[in-house]
Design an enzyme around this catalytic site. Structure first.
Site, mmCIF file in Angstrom:
data_model
loop_
_atom_site.group_PDB
_atom_site.id
_atom_site.type_symbol
_atom_site.label_atom_id
_atom_site.label_comp_id
_atom_site.label_asym_id
_atom_site.label_seq_id
_atom_site.Cartn_x
_atom_site.Cartn_y
_atom_site.Cartn_z
ATOM 1 C CG HIS A 230 -1.814 -0.871 1.302
ATOM 2 N ND1 HIS A 230 -2.740 -1.713 0.728
ATOM 3 C CD2 HIS A 230 -1.626 -2.069 2.437
ATOM 4 C CE1 HIS A 230 -3.425 -2.737 1.121
ATOM 5 N NE2 HIS A 230 -2.794 -3.061 2.158
HETATM 6 O O1 RIB Z 1 -4.818 0.353 4.709
HETATM 7 C C1 RIB Z 1 -3.519 0.183 4.587
HETATM 8 C C2 RIB Z 1 -2.962 1.411 5.441
HETATM 9 O O2 RIB Z 1 -2.949 1.066 6.872
HETATM 10 C C3 RIB Z 1 -1.405 1.145 5.218
HETATM 11 O O3 RIB Z 1 -0.670 2.540 5.291
HETATM 12 C C4 RIB Z 1 -0.746 0.383 6.508
HETATM 13 O O4 RIB Z 1 0.416 0.611 6.856
HETATM 14 C C5 RIB Z 1 -1.943 0.816 7.293
HETATM 15 O O5 RIB Z 1 -1.267 2.166 7.985
#
Ligand code: RIB
Ligand code: CA
Length: 307
Positions: free
Chosen positions: A237
């Protein structure tokens, strides 16, 4: 000219990989790293940030920010990132210098002193950025853009409606979305396509050397979590918030009107990406909608290979 960057995060495995990518980039100059609660409590995300920055041989100033969201009770993600918030690898000890100033003061100082407008990369709940804008609204004049991982143009991951970073602090997300600044969004709809596979992790490990081997170990842990949930690989992500800034050619993006629900009983934290392109919904965010996964993974592998 390198882009001056403030990197705000909640490490977290994918935050760590985003730092691997950002610190290796010839295009970015990391002026500061600030940390908030999110994947784990602040005391854990701060230790994790110190360990990663030490592993990557960094020297950027580091400051602690918000220990809790603006209004809501904190939520953490130990099921994804483990008890420490960054399980899976014997990282160096957290002996990395920490600023006495808090995140907002360090961010203010860097931004007000920068001869070039500063870009913010935000990969956790947006609490620190919301506090910065509330405490020092004048800084907005010297912020070029914010590239953030958060929200989704589709379903959520923390609830059916909401992605974790937006769910953790929807009020902070609302402040950033209403800031009027140029925003670049990497939501789940694109970040879940940006996954890394077992073979690709093995290729990073095969570089040899302490740092690639430890990066691969962190990815092994993270991959296990995602494979158990039926994903084809580990969703990277947060690195999307870096790569879509340094290598926009790897992404397809579109300006849309984006808002976030701050009241819903079932929909709190849900990002509403208005793809209808209504004239009365002026676009406020450039939303990444697709990614060249192989090109993205090559960028990550090239970054990992520089350490
Ligand atoms: O939903 C994914 C996000 O939430 C990413 O930034 C992960 O590190 C968590 O913080
Ligand atoms: Ca994160």
């Amino acid at each position: 000219m390198k882009i001056p960057v403030i990197f705000d995060c909640d490490p977290g495995h994918d935050d760590a990989l985003a730092l691997v990518m950002a610190c290796a980039s010839e295009k970015l100059d990391i002026k500061a790293v600030t940390v908030c609660a999110g994947n784990a409590a602040l005391e854990k995300t701060l230790v994790n940030a110190k360990r990663i920055l030490r592993l990557l041989g960094q020297s950027a100033p580091l400051a602690a920010g918000a220990a809790r969201p603006l209004l809501r009770e904190p939520v953490y993600a130990p099921d994804i990132h483990g008890k420490s918030g960054l399980d899976g690898a014997p990282l160096p000890p957290p002996d990395y210098p920490q600023e006495r100033a808090g995140a907002a003061e360090l961010q203010r100082r860097i931004i007000s002193q920068s001869p070039e407008p500063v870009t913010i990369i935000a990969t956790g709940p947006l609490t620190n950025i919301a506090i910065l804008f509330s405490a020092f609204p004048e800084v907005k004049q010297n912020i070029a853009r914010i590239s953030f991982m958060g929200g989704s143009a589709g379903a959520g991951n923390w609830t059916a409606a909401a992605e974790f970073n937006f769910y953790a602090d929807p009020e902070a997300a609302d402040i950033v979305l209403s800031s009027g600044l140029p925003l670049l969004m990497s939501g789940l709809n694109v970040t879940e396509k940006a996954f890394i596979t077992r073979d690709e992790i093995d290729a990073i490990r095969a570089f040899g050397g302490r740092t690639p081997v430890l990066i691969a170990a962190l990815l092994d842990f993270y991959l296990g979590v995602y494979m158990k949930r039926g994903f084809p690989g580990a969703a990277l992500h947060d690195p999307c918030a870096v790569a879509s800034l340094t290598n926009p050619e790897l992404f397809s993006a579109h300006p849309y009107h984006v808002t976030v629900e701050t009241r819903g009983k079932y929909t709190a934290g849900m990002s509403l990406v208005d793809i209808r392109r209504r004239s009365d919904a002026k676009p406020n965010v450039t939303v990444n909608m697709d990614v060249d996964r192989k090109g993205f993974i090559k960028l990550l592998m090239d970054a990992a290979g520089t350490y």
